[in-house]
Design an enzyme around this catalytic site. Structure first.
Site, short mmCIF file in Angstrom:
data_model
loop_
_atom_site.label_atom_id
_atom_site.label_comp_id
_atom_site.label_asym_id
_atom_site.label_seq_id
_atom_site.Cartn_x
_atom_site.Cartn_y
_atom_site.Cartn_z
N HIS A 20 0.83 -1.21 0.00
CA HIS A 20 0.00 0.00 0.00
C HIS A 20 0.87 1.25 0.00
O HIS A 20 1.80 1.36 0.78
CB HIS A 20 -0.92 -0.02 1.22
CG HIS A 20 -1.92 1.08 1.23
ND1 HIS A 20 -2.28 1.70 2.38
CD2 HIS A 20 -2.62 1.68 0.23
CE1 HIS A 20 -3.17 2.63 2.10
NE2 HIS A 20 -3.39 2.63 0.80
N ASP A 28 7.74 8.02 -20.88
CA ASP A 28 8.06 8.07 -22.29
C ASP A 28 9.55 7.79 -22.48
O ASP A 28 10.30 7.62 -21.51
CB ASP A 28 7.64 9.41 -22.91
CG ASP A 28 8.27 10.63 -22.24
OD1 ASP A 28 9.43 10.55 -21.78
OD2 ASP A 28 7.60 11.67 -22.18
N HIS A 106 6.24 19.01 -13.98
CA HIS A 106 7.04 17.93 -14.56
C HIS A 106 8.33 17.73 -13.76
O HIS A 106 8.78 16.59 -13.56
CB HIS A 106 7.36 18.24 -16.03
CG HIS A 106 8.06 17.15 -16.75
ND1 HIS A 106 7.54 15.88 -16.88
CD2 HIS A 106 9.25 17.13 -17.40
CE1 HIS A 106 8.38 15.13 -17.56
NE2 HIS A 106 9.43 15.86 -17.89
N PHE A 128 5.48 14.68 -22.16
CA PHE A 128 4.83 14.53 -20.85
C PHE A 128 3.97 13.28 -20.74
O PHE A 128 3.05 13.23 -19.93
CB PHE A 128 4.03 15.80 -20.49
CG PHE A 128 4.87 17.04 -20.59
CD1 PHE A 128 5.84 17.30 -19.64
CD2 PHE A 128 4.71 17.92 -21.64
CE1 PHE A 128 6.64 18.43 -19.74
CE2 PHE A 128 5.50 19.06 -21.75
CZ PHE A 128 6.47 19.30 -20.79
N ALA A 129 4.26 12.25 -21.51
CA ALA A 129 3.55 10.98 -21.42
C ALA A 129 4.20 10.14 -20.33
O ALA A 129 4.90 9.17 -20.59
CB ALA A 129 3.58 10.26 -22.77
N ASN A 130 3.96 10.57 -19.10
CA ASN A 130 4.54 9.93 -17.92
C ASN A 130 3.48 9.87 -16.84
O ASN A 130 2.65 10.78 -16.72
CB ASN A 130 5.73 10.75 -17.38
CG ASN A 130 6.76 11.03 -18.45
OD1 ASN A 130 7.39 10.13 -18.97
ND2 ASN A 130 6.90 12.29 -18.80
#
Length: 139
Positions: A20, A28, A106, A128-130
């Site tokens: 947890h 990316d 970011h 920014f594909a994170n």
């Protein structure tokens, strides 16, 4: 033979050890990964595999209570942002629980990856594909 959707043994191992509030990141191709953070490199070439393919597959095998995104994705990669939010809605229905979605700069997201159990690198080449996924509990 294991019959889940996910075949990558390194990802399965990390997920099985998570408790947890533990976190894992999917990034990316350009996301910097600290040398002391485990890297699971899936990138083959431009766009292969895509961020969304990896996110959809990993998220199906994980109980998620929180998602962390870079605030820059809202304006700089709105299509990817939309796909991520759609997947989160699907997961909420499957998990029968809400998933908190928070946005940070970011720079803060990159710093937070240092606390992740691993960072999965995709072949995604869009900005920014994170995402950082925080583990919930199944009970």
């Amino acid at each position: 033979m294991y019959k889940g959707q996910l075949f990558n043994s390194e990802i399965i191992q990390v997920l099985s050890k998570m408790g947890h509030t533990d976190q894992i990141a999917i990034g990316d191709a350009g996301l910097p990964i600290a040398s002391d953070t485990p890297r699971i490199d899936l990138a083959v070439t431009y766009g292969v595999p895509s961020f969304i393919q990896v996110f959809q597959t990993v998220s199906k095998d994980m109980q998620i209570e929180k998602v962390i995104l870079a605030e820059e994705i809202i304006k700089r990669n709105c299509e990817m942002h939309k796909l991520i939010l759609e997947q989160i809605k699907k997961l909420e229905q499957v998990q029968n629980s809400s998933i908190e979605t928070i946005y940070v700069s970011h720079e803060k997201l990159k710093l937070q990856t240092r606390h992740c159990k691993a960072v999965i690198r995709t072949g995604e080449c869009s900005p920014f594909a994170n995402v950082i996924l925080q583990s919930g509990v199944i009970f």
